[in-house]
Design a protein around this motif. Structure first.
Motif, PDB file in Angstrom:
ATOM      1  N   ILE A 203      -6.840  38.440 -99.806  1.00  0.00           N
ATOM      2  CA  ILE A 203      -5.712  38.605-100.867  1.00  0.00           C
ATOM      3  C   ILE A 203      -5.043  37.468-100.965  1.00  0.00           C
ATOM      4  O   ILE A 203      -4.542  37.025 -99.801  1.00  0.00           O
ATOM      5  CB  ILE A 203      -5.036  39.923-100.832  1.00  0.00           C
ATOM      6  N   ASN A 204      -5.056  36.662-102.024  1.00  0.00           N
ATOM      7  CA  ASN A 204      -4.154  35.425-101.971  1.00  0.00           C
ATOM      8  C   ASN A 204      -3.358  35.510-103.438  1.00  0.00           C
ATOM      9  O   ASN A 204      -3.979  35.083-104.519  1.00  0.00           O
ATOM     10  CB  ASN A 204      -5.024  34.179-101.968  1.00  0.00           C
ATOM     11  N   ILE A 205      -2.104  35.788-103.361  1.00  0.00           N
ATOM     12  CA  ILE A 205      -1.128  36.186-104.749  1.00  0.00           C
ATOM     13  C   ILE A 205      -0.229  34.961-104.503  1.00  0.00           C
ATOM     14  O   ILE A 205       0.742  35.106-103.522  1.00  0.00           O
ATOM     15  CB  ILE A 205      -0.815  37.493-104.861  1.00  0.00           C
ATOM     16  N   GLU A 206      -0.167  34.003-105.460  1.00  0.00           N
ATOM     17  CA  GLU A 206       0.715  32.885-105.347  1.00  0.00           C
ATOM     18  C   GLU A 206       2.223  33.447-105.919  1.00  0.00           C
ATOM     19  O   GLU A 206       3.230  33.358-105.078  1.00  0.00           O
ATOM     20  CB  GLU A 206       0.435  31.839-106.210  1.00  0.00           C
ATOM     21  N   HIS A 207       2.211  34.042-106.961  1.00  0.00           N
ATOM     22  CA  HIS A 207       3.437  34.875-107.242  1.00  0.00           C
ATOM     23  C   HIS A 207       2.966  36.029-108.421  1.00  0.00           C
ATOM     24  O   HIS A 207       2.023  35.846-108.994  1.00  0.00           O
ATOM     25  CB  HIS A 207       4.567  33.931-107.696  1.00  0.00           C
ATOM     26  N   LYS A 208       4.037  37.066-108.541  1.00  0.00           N
ATOM     27  CA  LYS A 208       3.646  37.958-109.395  1.00  0.00           C
ATOM     28  C   LYS A 208       5.288  38.447-109.943  1.00  0.00           C
ATOM     29  O   LYS A 208       6.142  38.640-109.132  1.00  0.00           O
ATOM     30  CB  LYS A 208       3.147  39.220-108.692  1.00  0.00           C
ATOM     31  N   ASN A 209       5.374  38.326-111.196  1.00  0.00           N
ATOM     32  CA  ASN A 209       6.620  38.445-111.874  1.00  0.00           C
ATOM     33  C   ASN A 209       6.529  39.819-112.359  1.00  0.00           C
ATOM     34  O   ASN A 209       5.608  40.303-112.821  1.00  0.00           O
ATOM     35  CB  ASN A 209       7.020  37.426-112.773  1.00  0.00           C
ATOM     36  N   PHE A 210       7.881  40.167-112.490  1.00  0.00           N
ATOM     37  CA  PHE A 210       8.082  41.553-113.334  1.00  0.00           C
ATOM     38  C   PHE A 210       9.327  41.375-114.342  1.00  0.00           C
ATOM     39  O   PHE A 210      10.359  40.976-113.849  1.00  0.00           O
ATOM     40  CB  PHE A 210       8.555  42.655-112.222  1.00  0.00           C
TER      41      PHE A 210
ATOM     42  N   VAL B 244      15.933  39.204-117.646  1.00  0.00           N
ATOM     43  CA  VAL B 244      15.701  38.548-116.233  1.00  0.00           C
ATOM     44  C   VAL B 244      14.484  38.681-115.751  1.00  0.00           C
ATOM     45  O   VAL B 244      13.990  39.770-115.620  1.00  0.00           O
ATOM     46  CB  VAL B 244      16.866  38.900-115.596  1.00  0.00           C
ATOM     47  N   THR B 245      13.699  37.603-115.404  1.00  0.00           N
ATOM     48  CA  THR B 245      12.430  37.727-114.761  1.00  0.00           C
ATOM     49  C   THR B 245      12.518  37.815-113.230  1.00  0.00           C
ATOM     50  O   THR B 245      13.197  36.889-112.746  1.00  0.00           O
ATOM     51  CB  THR B 245      11.408  36.692-115.000  1.00  0.00           C
ATOM     52  N   LYS B 246      11.859  38.981-112.543  1.00  0.00           N
ATOM     53  CA  LYS B 246      12.103  39.112-111.251  1.00  0.00           C
ATOM     54  C   LYS B 246      11.018  38.675-110.477  1.00  0.00           C
ATOM     55  O   LYS B 246       9.704  39.341-110.777  1.00  0.00           O
ATOM     56  CB  LYS B 246      12.732  40.670-110.999  1.00  0.00           C
ATOM     57  N   LYS B 247      10.965  37.854-109.537  1.00  0.00           N
ATOM     58  CA  LYS B 247       9.467  37.774-108.674  1.00  0.00           C
ATOM     59  C   LYS B 247       9.476  38.555-107.605  1.00  0.00           C
ATOM     60  O   LYS B 247      10.376  38.921-106.705  1.00  0.00           O
ATOM     61  CB  LYS B 247       9.874  36.363-107.854  1.00  0.00           C
TER      62      LYS B 247
ATOM     63  N   LYS C 277      -3.166  42.675-113.958  1.00  0.00           N
ATOM     64  CA  LYS C 277      -4.152  41.669-113.963  1.00  0.00           C
ATOM     65  C   LYS C 277      -3.165  40.416-114.273  1.00  0.00           C
ATOM     66  O   LYS C 277      -3.483  39.396-114.227  1.00  0.00           O
ATOM     67  CB  LYS C 277      -5.254  41.502-115.207  1.00  0.00           C
ATOM     68  N   ASN C 278      -1.932  40.772-114.295  1.00  0.00           N
ATOM     69  CA  ASN C 278      -0.789  39.827-114.593  1.00  0.00           C
ATOM     70  C   ASN C 278      -0.263  39.286-113.268  1.00  0.00           C
ATOM     71  O   ASN C 278       1.036  39.599-112.906  1.00  0.00           O
ATOM     72  CB  ASN C 278       0.253  40.426-115.852  1.00  0.00           C
ATOM     73  N   PHE C 279      -0.937  38.197-112.827  1.00  0.00           N
ATOM     74  CA  PHE C 279      -0.412  37.591-111.654  1.00  0.00           C
ATOM     75  C   PHE C 279      -1.229  36.298-111.500  1.00  0.00           C
ATOM     76  O   PHE C 279      -2.169  35.869-111.834  1.00  0.00           O
ATOM     77  CB  PHE C 279      -0.641  38.513-110.340  1.00  0.00           C
ATOM     78  N   GLN C 280      -0.386  35.226-110.601  1.00  0.00           N
ATOM     79  CA  GLN C 280      -1.027  34.243-110.171  1.00  0.00           C
ATOM     80  C   GLN C 280      -1.584  33.986-108.797  1.00  0.00           C
ATOM     81  O   GLN C 280      -1.149  34.463-107.963  1.00  0.00           O
ATOM     82  CB  GLN C 280       0.107  32.923-110.317  1.00  0.00           C
TER      83      GLN C 280
ATOM     84  N   PRO D 287      11.063  39.037-102.843  1.00  0.00           N
ATOM     85  CA  PRO D 287       9.643  38.739-103.155  1.00  0.00           C
ATOM     86  C   PRO D 287       8.940  39.036-101.719  1.00  0.00           C
ATOM     87  O   PRO D 287       9.139  38.460-101.047  1.00  0.00           O
ATOM     88  CB  PRO D 287       9.269  37.309-103.664  1.00  0.00           C
ATOM     89  N   MET D 288       7.995  39.813-102.101  1.00  0.00           N
ATOM     90  CA  MET D 288       7.031  40.480-100.689  1.00  0.00           C
ATOM     91  C   MET D 288       6.053  39.336-100.275  1.00  0.00           C
ATOM     92  O   MET D 288       5.525  38.495-101.005  1.00  0.00           O
ATOM     93  CB  MET D 288       6.232  41.554-101.278  1.00  0.00           C
ATOM     94  N   SER D 289       6.161  39.238 -99.036  1.00  0.00           N
ATOM     95  CA  SER D 289       5.252  38.555 -98.052  1.00  0.00           C
ATOM     96  C   SER D 289       5.038  38.937 -96.972  1.00  0.00           C
ATOM     97  O   SER D 289       5.645  40.031 -96.544  1.00  0.00           O
ATOM     98  CB  SER D 289       5.804  37.017 -98.241  1.00  0.00           C
ATOM     99  N   VAL D 290       4.088  38.454 -96.123  1.00  0.00           N
ATOM    100  CA  VAL D 290       3.780  39.039 -94.917  1.00  0.00           C
ATOM    101  C   VAL D 290       4.661  38.542 -93.738  1.00  0.00           C
ATOM    102  O   VAL D 290       5.133  37.367 -93.607  1.00  0.00           O
ATOM    103  CB  VAL D 290       2.557  38.539 -94.447  1.00  0.00           C
ATOM    104  N   VAL D 291       5.207  39.483 -93.049  1.00  0.00           N
ATOM    105  CA  VAL D 291       6.366  39.265 -91.985  1.00  0.00           C
ATOM    106  C   VAL D 291       5.681  39.066 -90.683  1.00  0.00           C
ATOM    107  O   VAL D 291       5.669  37.939 -90.111  1.00  0.00           O
ATOM    108  CB  VAL D 291       7.375  40.356 -91.920  1.00  0.00           C
ATOM    109  N   THR D 292       4.892  40.024 -90.335  1.00  0.00           N
ATOM    110  CA  THR D 292       4.069  40.047 -89.265  1.00  0.00           C
ATOM    111  C   THR D 292       2.832  40.898 -89.472  1.00  0.00           C
ATOM    112  O   THR D 292       2.877  41.792 -89.932  1.00  0.00           O
ATOM    113  CB  THR D 292       5.057  40.124 -88.033  1.00  0.00           C
ATOM    114  N   GLU D 293       1.836  40.619 -88.098  1.00  0.00           N
ATOM    115  CA  GLU D 293       0.655  41.472 -88.249  1.00  0.00           C
ATOM    116  C   GLU D 293       0.609  41.918 -86.924  1.00  0.00           C
ATOM    117  O   GLU D 293       0.419  41.301 -86.245  1.00  0.00           O
ATOM    118  CB  GLU D 293      -0.769  40.872 -88.819  1.00  0.00           C
ATOM    119  N   ILE D 294       0.271  43.049 -86.759  1.00  0.00           N
ATOM    120  CA  ILE D 294      -0.001  43.511 -85.189  1.00  0.00           C
ATOM    121  C   ILE D 294      -1.191  44.618 -85.127  1.00  0.00           C
ATOM    122  O   ILE D 294      -1.364  45.574 -85.596  1.00  0.00           O
ATOM    123  CB  ILE D 294       1.295  44.816 -84.854  1.00  0.00           C
TER     124      ILE D 294
END
Lengths: 250, 244
Positions: free
Chosen positions: B6-13, B20-23, B60-63, B204-211
């Motif tokens: 999974i590689n999502i550069e950005h997804k807006n809402f 207003v567009t929210k990332k 399908k609406n994402f970069q 905007p969601m991104s990975v903080v850590t993996e355990i």
């Protein structure tokens, strides 16, 4: 069981009171303009025996079935399309309002003027009158479709036909039934006017004839016959359809 | 079995009520190995369901890019939604038959495994929430999907029922070895189920850590082991307390 019996007694009592009031009023007025129930029953029986009533009633019912089927099919297809596509709806919304507000009589006269006093013109006039009502009802049903279930169908690759028949149509069922019931009530009234203005058979034609002869007993006899048939359609077709389609409800 | 990248550069809402567009998602990189069971945890409303919708192809609406497997064929996906999403006008059996191409024998065995054989001719309105959730799990498993997505499937179930369904899920997964992405708020549940935990930030969601979860599978039923691992996570990664 007791509840059912009580309900049946109430229904019988209600009908009995209706006919008693009619009889009372007819005796009080004592005029040909309001014949008593028994006279109307005799006329009804005679008309059945001569074959006149079954013939004209049959013709009207045939027109009802054809125009009802065409109007429902067209109305459902257009209603679903408008409910699903916002731009299409924005374009046709004003057309819909115009057609909803054109008086039935105007459509009937125009159809007869443009196409002649033919069967197709009669059916077309009824269909044009009914389609906008079906479209509005089905459009609302389509707008209210459950998006979660549509997403589920998409995710599990239902395909178009399976999605329509198993996900969309069951949700539209109450709206289709509402359109069918109101449609039936509206269409048969319009058909009578169509027949009165431009056909040489059917209930409308006969009623017009009786009106010219001032024959109120025959008018009432034909009305009772037709209302009974419509009630039978409700009991024998629409109600069982409803019960079958909604058996999943708690 | 399928690798998931999974590689999502950005997804807006765009909420319909404002302009207003929210990332929602930004620079999200997650890789799942074939047959791996990964749990995603993050704050409420951070975009976890949005991520699953992107993976399932519903959004399908994402970069960015989503790669499921190596082959050119479209991998099959099983999705257990937050609510069961069963068709109320079809029986349990009909719901399963409509959504899957599994043979009657496979459906019979899955229904038996989930203790639902007796209610297969019942309409969903007559089922408890726990039963409905089990039906939705069977629906996801029945196609033998390459990737299985589960979105908080046990939320609002009572603890004994949730424990029972969790065990059934692990049983099915160990038999079929799907690649699983499981969203949950419950850290104990995540430790019990997952090979690896991924913690996500708020919008905007991104990975903080993996355990990685180091407890052997056979010891996952021991509550003390789960609690010990949970305490260790909190002491090693104090920032995680704010993400659950």
């Amino acid at each position: 069981m007791e509840k059912q019996l009580r309900s049946q007694i109430l229904t019988s009592l209600s009908i009995l009171i209706f006919f008693s009031l009619w009889q009372g009023l007819a005796s009080f007025i004592d005029s040909n303009t309001l014949p008593p129930p028994l006279t109307v029953a005799k006329v009804l029986w005679q008309e059945i025996l001569t074959g006149q009533l079954p013939y004209h009633l049959g013709i009207t019912l045939l027109r009802l079935v054809v125009s009802f089927s065409v109007a429902m099919l067209l109305g459902c297809a257009i209603g679903i399309a408008l409910g699903q596509h916002k731009q299409l709806n924005a374009f046709f919304d004003h057309w819909l309002v115009i057609f909803l507000n054109i008086p039935a009589l105007v459509t009937i006269i125009l159809c007869y003027v443009w196409f002649g006093l033919i069967e197709v013109a009669a059916i077309l006039a009824v269909v044009i009158n009914k389609v906008p009502n079906v479209v509005v009802t089905i459009r609302e049903g389509t707008r209210a479709l459950n998006q979660d279930l549509l997403e589920m169908a998409k995710c599990y690759r239902f395909g178009k036909w399976k999605t329509f028949s198993h996900v969309i149509w069951p949700q539209l069922h109450p709206f289709v039934m509402a359109a069918a019931r109101s449609g039936l009530a509206l269409i048969w009234k319009i058909i009578l006017v169509v027949e009165l203005l431009g056909r040489s058979n059917g209930m409308g034609y006969q009623l017009h004839l009786f009106f010219q002869l001032f024959d109120v007993a025959s008018i009432l006899a034909y009305t009772i016959a037709f209302v009974s048939i419509i009630q039978l359609i409700e009991w024998l077709i629409l109600k069982p359809l409803d019960q079958r389609a909604l058996r999943w409800r708690r | 079995m399928t690798d998931v990248n999974i590689n999502i550069e950005h997804k807006n809402f765009n909420p319909t009520t404002t302009s207003v567009t929210k990332k929602v998602i930004a620079n999200l990189d997650i890789a799942l190995k074939s047959g791996e069971f990964v749990c995603l945890a993050g704050p409420s409303g951070c975009g976890k369901t949005t991520l699953l919708n992107i993976l399932s192809g519903l959004d399908k609406n994402f970069q960015g890019s989503i790669k499921l497997g190596q082959s050119n064929t479209q991998p099959s996906i099983g999705y257990v939604f937050q609510n069961p999403r069963l068709l109320p006008w079809r029986t349990v059996r009909e719901n399963l038959e409509l959504a899957t191409s599994a043979s009657p024998e496979i459906l019979d065995s899955l229904l038996a495994a989930m203790n639902l054989t007796d209610v297969q001719q019942t309409y969903p309105a007559h089922l408890s929430l726990g039963m409905s959730r089990r039906v939705s799990i069977i629906r996801a498993f029945a196609n033998d999907p390459d990737v299985l997505l589960l979105d908080e499937p046990f939320v609002s179930l009572d603890p004994p029922t949730a424990r029972q369904v969790r065990q059934l899920l692990i049983k099915l997964w160990s038999e079929q070895s799907h690649t699983v992405l499981f969203v949950t708020h419950d850290l104990r549940e995540a430790i019990t189920l997952a090979d690896r935990l991924i913690f996500l930030s708020s919008s905007p969601m991104s990975v903080v850590t993996e355990i990685p979860v180091s407890i052997p599978r056979e010891d996952r039923q021991i509550e003390a082991q789960i609690e010990l691992f949970r305490s260790k996570i909190f002491s090693d990664y104090p920032e995680i307390t704010t993400l659950l």
